[in-house]
Motif scaffolding. Structure first.
Motif, mmCIF file in Angstrom:
data_model
loop_
_atom_site.group_PDB
_atom_site.id
_atom_site.type_symbol
_atom_site.label_atom_id
_atom_site.label_comp_id
_atom_site.label_asym_id
_atom_site.label_seq_id
_atom_site.Cartn_x
_atom_site.Cartn_y
_atom_site.Cartn_z
ATOM 1 N N MET A 27 -93.890 -71.742 -35.768
ATOM 2 C CA MET A 27 -93.481 -71.735 -34.369
ATOM 3 C C MET A 27 -94.667 -72.078 -33.469
ATOM 4 S SD MET A 27 -91.976 -68.522 -32.568
ATOM 5 C CE MET A 27 -91.727 -68.416 -30.880
ATOM 6 N N SER A 28 -94.401 -72.873 -32.441
ATOM 7 C CA SER A 28 -95.529 -73.340 -31.635
ATOM 8 C C SER A 28 -95.954 -72.285 -30.622
ATOM 9 C CB SER A 28 -95.157 -74.642 -30.932
ATOM 10 O OG SER A 28 -94.242 -74.366 -29.902
ATOM 11 N N ASN A 29 -97.210 -72.319 -30.316
ATOM 12 C CA ASN A 29 -97.793 -71.378 -29.371
ATOM 13 C C ASN A 29 -97.526 -71.885 -27.954
ATOM 14 O OD1 ASN A 29 -99.531 -69.940 -27.748
ATOM 15 N ND2 ASN A 29 -101.203 -69.947 -29.231
ATOM 16 N N PRO A 30 -96.704 -71.176 -27.184
ATOM 17 C CA PRO A 30 -96.293 -71.719 -25.875
ATOM 18 C C PRO A 30 -97.414 -71.755 -24.844
ATOM 19 C CG PRO A 30 -95.464 -69.490 -26.144
ATOM 20 C CD PRO A 30 -96.112 -69.873 -27.456
ATOM 21 N N TYR A 31 -98.564 -71.151 -25.180
ATOM 22 C CA TYR A 31 -99.663 -71.145 -24.210
ATOM 23 C C TYR A 31 -100.600 -72.337 -24.392
ATOM 24 C CZ TYR A 31 -97.933 -66.462 -23.564
ATOM 25 O OH TYR A 31 -97.113 -65.392 -23.312
ATOM 26 N N LEU B 218 -93.658 -68.128 -18.391
ATOM 27 C CA LEU B 218 -92.641 -67.800 -19.390
ATOM 28 C C LEU B 218 -91.924 -66.482 -19.093
ATOM 29 C CD1 LEU B 218 -95.058 -68.433 -22.405
ATOM 30 C CD2 LEU B 218 -93.462 -70.084 -21.451
ATOM 31 N N GLY B 219 -92.203 -65.905 -17.923
ATOM 32 C CA GLY B 219 -91.565 -64.622 -17.601
ATOM 33 C C GLY B 219 -92.174 -63.446 -18.334
ATOM 34 N N LYS B 220 -93.417 -63.569 -18.793
ATOM 35 C CA LYS B 220 -94.029 -62.496 -19.578
ATOM 36 C C LYS B 220 -95.198 -61.809 -18.867
ATOM 37 C CE LYS B 220 -91.827 -64.177 -23.330
ATOM 38 N NZ LYS B 220 -90.394 -63.887 -23.228
ATOM 39 N N PRO C 104 -103.045 -67.335 -32.277
ATOM 40 C CA PRO C 104 -103.460 -66.660 -33.494
ATOM 41 C C PRO C 104 -102.755 -67.257 -34.690
ATOM 42 C CG PRO C 104 -101.774 -65.418 -32.409
ATOM 43 C CD PRO C 104 -102.005 -66.633 -31.569
ATOM 44 N N VAL D 19 -89.155 -57.874 -23.624
ATOM 45 C CA VAL D 19 -89.928 -58.801 -22.791
ATOM 46 C C VAL D 19 -90.448 -59.981 -23.611
ATOM 47 C CG1 VAL D 19 -92.009 -59.053 -21.383
ATOM 48 C CG2 VAL D 19 -90.591 -56.991 -21.177
ATOM 49 N N PHE D 20 -91.010 -59.681 -24.790
ATOM 50 C CA PHE D 20 -91.717 -60.729 -25.515
ATOM 51 C C PHE D 20 -90.827 -61.516 -26.480
ATOM 52 C CE2 PHE D 20 -95.269 -58.178 -24.036
ATOM 53 C CZ PHE D 20 -96.101 -59.178 -23.562
ATOM 54 N N LEU D 21 -89.720 -60.924 -26.883
ATOM 55 C CA LEU D 21 -88.863 -61.625 -27.846
ATOM 56 C C LEU D 21 -87.554 -62.106 -27.226
ATOM 57 C CD1 LEU D 21 -89.363 -59.200 -30.893
ATOM 58 C CD2 LEU D 21 -90.693 -61.224 -30.279
ATOM 59 N N ASP D 22 -87.187 -61.520 -26.094
ATOM 60 C CA ASP D 22 -85.960 -61.899 -25.390
ATOM 61 C C ASP D 22 -86.317 -62.683 -24.147
ATOM 62 O OD1 ASP D 22 -83.993 -60.937 -26.908
ATOM 63 O OD2 ASP D 22 -83.515 -59.186 -25.695
ATOM 64 N N VAL E 271 -89.879 -66.983 -26.506
ATOM 65 C CA VAL E 271 -90.399 -66.042 -27.497
ATOM 66 C C VAL E 271 -91.916 -66.171 -27.501
ATOM 67 C CG1 VAL E 271 -90.508 -65.507 -29.953
ATOM 68 C CG2 VAL E 271 -88.328 -66.156 -28.904
ATOM 69 N N ASP E 272 -92.584 -65.025 -27.469
ATOM 70 C CA ASP E 272 -94.043 -65.027 -27.541
ATOM 71 C C ASP E 272 -94.429 -64.982 -29.011
ATOM 72 O OD1 ASP E 272 -96.525 -64.144 -25.516
ATOM 73 O OD2 ASP E 272 -96.793 -63.646 -27.632
ATOM 74 N N CYS E 273 -94.988 -66.092 -29.497
ATOM 75 C CA CYS E 273 -95.165 -66.213 -30.954
ATOM 76 C C CYS E 273 -96.180 -65.226 -31.495
ATOM 77 C CB CYS E 273 -95.531 -67.648 -31.326
ATOM 78 S SG CYS E 273 -97.058 -68.203 -30.582
ATOM 79 N N ARG F 201 -94.570 -61.867 -31.659
ATOM 80 C CA ARG F 201 -93.557 -61.834 -32.710
ATOM 81 C C ARG F 201 -94.190 -61.739 -34.102
ATOM 82 N NH1 ARG F 201 -88.866 -66.263 -33.899
ATOM 83 N NH2 ARG F 201 -90.524 -67.221 -35.129
#
Lengths: 297, 271, 336
Positions: free
Chosen positions: B1-5, B239-241, C81, C107-110, C114-116, C119
């Motif tokens: 999975m790609s790193n969105p940052y 990303l809403g995070k 990472p 927050v991070f998975l929904d 998705v924050d890889c 996850r």
């Protein structure tokens, strides 16, 4: 305890000062969620003054809140212990506050109790050890005030003065290095020590600057250590040794050992007796004299 | 999975000096256009090590994206010092963009001030590219001085010549060569007084202009769902995070930056 | 159900440790935290550890990618990472902290993206929860409808009873964990299901999100913030506070981008280039923090941003804790 004489006088005077328009606000302490908590309270209405208390846990320094409105016009009634009054002196000396803006209600302080011991042991006040900073307080009586709410108290002989510093000085360089590295490793960089500190009264702090990046936002031993040491050096001679930084630190860093070390050095080098003791005595690092010791030469 | 940052590395293909403090950058990647945003969407641009920031996409071509950027801080100052060929990180697109489908068949009133024309421009050019889908376009724009007007080529040549399009430009203070109106955008809007029937007003500009534009539109009878604006906030992730761009339970980076006045009135006014 | 005798705990922990890095609650001179077992020994006290588990999934500082600055600008040299994080087992999480992980997951998975990195760490982690037979004085998980004897989000739940623990696998991951520990588990003796612990604090969040939704301009906020120091203690100790910053570490011609915890209590958090700040004073910042936890997160994700762990009660230097705020919100009228 909250119904003691000082508490009753605080409430009466707050009502009079607010009702008479002499001040627009008073800052003191009220009871918190637990019996061993007496957080700051801000009172504007005379009828709210009965929230005020004076007890063994009034550790918070109300003077720092003057910085939130440092350019304001309002006159504030401030309840001050010995250490709090020294903070007011420092703020005035640093031109963050004009004397006329505060009406100081001094409380000679018999020494406060350790709330952490109250929480963990559940013992009642009389059985609790003194708060750490009160163990070697030399100035329990307010050094600046407009009125006193109680008889002055005689300073107790300090218990083991500068004990933490002497113990550290006795260690070797390597050991001291390890000691501080291990402590600063767990610093969360929450900045509570800075935000609660009356010596940290700059309008903008170098540690908040994004560029240039003096302090990286990375939380690692090097940056944490840099933050802690530079802050200690910045407040050298301006630290009133109120111990608030150490009280608020959520991970129990022995910050006062640094501050006391610098205070001890300043005393030995310059004969400096302490910050904020009177309006005239400036911190030794704030001015220069031809006969200053010059170890840089 | 790609790193969105992780950004894609793009290069500056062209730089247009719009005003003394606004430049438009055309960005391309090795694969051509970095992505195909909807009008009004956002992108994170980075110039490392200086930093990364969220910008509105002000236009796009077949193979490039355009960003009109005003010099206001450290990142934008560094961008202004960049030259053609320099690498710029880009990731996106972010945000909702303008509701181009819902706007179909409507007359559109664009009210812009200063650099606020940048997001509006992407929609104006989209409407012109899909001309039959939209009604009359009325463009009202102002800046402090004639030198501060952005997209001059379009303002004075392309848009006035486009079918069913009227352009009115004003400045707060004219200069020796300025022949057009002098005055503030809200005043010009009230003078033109476009009737609300069948129209949607879309506004972007400095907060003080927006405030008076909204008041004027209300007086003219525009309902809250007939007024659209875009917001700016500090953002770190897109990303809403990262947390900071929320207005109540909405995130400007996900649910915005485009909001109707009706939506905004239901949210805390923290902008 | 499997039964773990008190004296078999070290063997049980060893069985867990054989399956990944094992984090357990330990007590330091300055407070409690999670540490790698055997470097430090397990120490269980009522309530959660002072430092929450969130750093195991969202490290306080975490590299995102490396870059190299060449003549024409920066190029990405390496992305972090690694896709697969090291396997870890988090032992002794209290039900509140398990609920807090579920909030972070939202927050991070929904929520669109998705924050890889998060996850990867979450997928490589197993949560072994420890039910609470005794509450700390600062505990108030009940205010949010949590059951101190259950931890629905955990892979394994341990329920302490006289002489040992009832052990229950709650997920496939949990069953896998326990499969390696069969040798140290016995069979359940006949024991009564315990009563929930008694709580000192009387707090409830019932009706609070709806009430707060109409309280943005309420005068409550005009005084509430005043004593706030503007420090990050509450946010950094909070097990559900997840906000972060992204910054560069510049080392001459190379560097890396990293993210690190940030606090909505800091002025810079919302400060924009050019100087505008939509939350310019402590008042707006304090209001946003509590509304976020008690109103915005329930609106957006259907969960509270507070699990009643009590860390802010323990450490807020001025007693501006969320239990105190909940109480105030319940007391005031909604009129403005």
């Amino acid at each position: 305890m909250p119904e003691n004489e000082v508490t009753l006088r605080m409430r009466r005077r707050a009502k009079e000062l607010l009702a008479g328009g002499e001040v627009q606000q008073v800052i003191g302490w009220e009871k918190g969620t637990f019996w061993y908590q007496s957080p700051p309270v801000f009172i504007r209405q005379p009828e709210e003054a009965d929230r005020l208390v004076w007890d063994d846990f009034c550790l918070a320094n109300p003077a720092i809140y003057l910085l939130d409105d440092r350019y304001g016009q309002e006159r504030v009634g401030l309840f001050v212990k010995g250490c709090d009054a020294r903070a007011v002196v420092r703020l005035i000396q640093d031109r963050q506050l004009v004397r006329e803006r505060v009406y100081l209600l001094g409380i000679p302080c018999p020494g406060l109790k350790d709330p952490e011991a109250a929480r963990t042991t559940g013992r009642e006040s009389a059985q609790l050890p003194p708060a750490r900073r009160c163990q070697h307080c030399l100035y329990p009586n307010p050094v600046l005030y407009d009125e006193l709410l109680a008889q002055t108290v005689a300073p107790r002989p300090p218990l083991a003065p500068r004990a933490a510093v002497k113990a550290l000085e006795a260690k070797g360089v390597e050991e001291r290095f390890r000691y501080w590295r291990e402590h600063f490793r767990r610093c969360l960089r929450c900045f509570a020590c800075r935000n609660v500190c009356p010596a940290c009264n700059c309008t903008a702090c170098l540690f908040d600057l994004a560029r240039p990046t003096w302090l990286a936002k990375e939380v690692d031993p090097a940056n944490n250590w840099f933050y802690g040491l530079v802050r200690a050096l910045h407040v050298a001679g301006r630290c009133i040794e109120c111990g608030e930084c150490e009280r608020v630190c959520p991970v129990g860093l022995p910050l006062m050992a640094l501050n006391e070390k610098l205070a001890k050095d300043l005393e030995e080098l310059f004969g400096f007796k302490g910050a904020g003791l009177d309006l005239e005595g400036l911190p030794p690092l704030s001015f220069w004299q031809p006969d200053d010791p010059d170890h840089f030469a | 999975m790609s790193n969105p940052y992780v950004p894609v590395i793009a290069r500056i293909e062209r730089i247009i000096e719009e005003t003394p403090d606004v430049k438009t950058f055309h960005l391309v990647t090795a694969a051509g256009k970095p992505f195909a945003p909807r009008p009004g969407q956002l992108a994170m641009l980075s110039l490392l090590p200086v930093g990364e920031g969220m910008f509105s996409v002000s236009g796009q071509g077949e193979a490039h994206l355009e960003f009109a950027i005003k010099k206001v801080g450290q990142l934008t100052t560094a961008l202004h010092e960049a030259e053609v060929g320099q690498a710029v990180g880009i990731r996106g697109p972010y945000g909702n963009g303008f509701p181009v489908e819902e706007l179909q068949g409507k007359d559109l009133v664009f009210i812009g001030g200063g650099i606020g024309l940048a997001p509006l421009r992407s929609l104006i050019n989209y409407c012109l590219a899909h001309r039959p889908d939209y009604g009359e376009l009325l463009i009202i724009y102002g800046a402090r001085t004639p030198a501060d007007l952005v997209f001059k080529e379009e303002l004075f040549r392309h848009w006035p010549q486009a079918p069913g399009t009227a352009v009115h430009v004003t400045v707060d203070a004219g200069d020796a060569g300025w022949q057009g109106p002098v005055g503030l955008v809200p005043a010009l809007l009230e003078q033109l007084n476009p009737r609300p029937q069948g129209k949607v007003a879309i506004t972007c500009g400095p907060p003080v202009m927006i405030k008076f534009v909204l008041q004027a539109l209300e007086r003219m009878g525009y309902r809250d769902d007939q007024v659209i604006t875009t917001l700016e906030r500090r953002m770190k992730c897109g990303l809403g995070k990262c947390g900071r761009c929320n207005l109540g339970s909405k995130y400007v980076c996900l649910d915005g930056p485009v909001f109707t006045l009706g939506q905004l009135k239901a949210l805390p006014a923290e902008y | 159900m499997p039964w773990l005798k008190d004296e078999a705990m070290p063997a049980f922990l060893a069985a867990l440790q054989s399956q990944g890095r094992l984090w357990v609650p330990v007590e330091e001179e300055w407070g409690s935290c999670l540490a790698v077992w055997e470097e430090k020994s397990l120490r269980l006290t009522p309530g959660p550890t002072l430092l929450a588990a969130k750093g195991l999934f969202l490290p306080q500082t975490e590299k995102l990618f490396h870059y190299r600055v060449e003549a024409e600008g920066a190029v990405i040299s390496e992305s972090e990472p690694p896709a697969a994080a090291a396997r870890q087992i988090v032992f002794g999480l209290r039900p509140c902290d398990v609920a807090a992980v579920a909030v972070m997951d939202k927050v991070f998975l929904d929520g669109g993206y998705v924050d890889c990195a998060y996850r990867a760490r979450r997928e490589a982690s197993a949560l072994v929860a420890l039910a609470c037979r005794e509450a700390a004085p600062t505990c108030f998980c009940r205010a949010f409808g949590l059951d101190p004897l259950a931890a629905p989000g955990a892979d394994v739940l341990l329920l302490p009873l006289e002489g040992g623990y009832l052990v229950r696998a709650q997920t496939a991951k949990g069953e896998e964990l326990l499969a390696q520990a069969q040798g140290v588990l016995a069979q359940e003796p006949a024991l009564d299901w315990p009563a929930p612990p008694a709580f000192l604090l009387e707090v409830t969040a019932a009706g609070v999100p709806a009430k707060l939704a109409a309280m943005f301009d309420h005068p409550l906020w005009d005084n509430l913030y005043q004593k706030c120091l503007g420090c990050g203690i509450c946010t950094y100790l909070c097990p559900t506070c997840y906000c972060f910053d992204v910054q560069s570490a510049d080392r001459g011609t190379e560097g890396y981008r990293y993210r690190c915890w940030d606090s909505c209590m800091f002025p810079e958090y919302t400060l924009m280039a050019g100087g505008h700040n939509p939350r310019p004073t402590k008042k707006e910042r304090v209001r946003n923090r509590f509304l976020h936890k008690l109103c915005y997160l329930p609106e957006r994700f259907g969960v509270f941003g507070c699990v009643g762990c009590g860390r802010c009660l323990l450490k807020c230097p001025v007693n501006l804790d969320i239990a105190a705020v909940l109480k105030k919100v319940q007391e005031v009228g909604t009129h403005v």
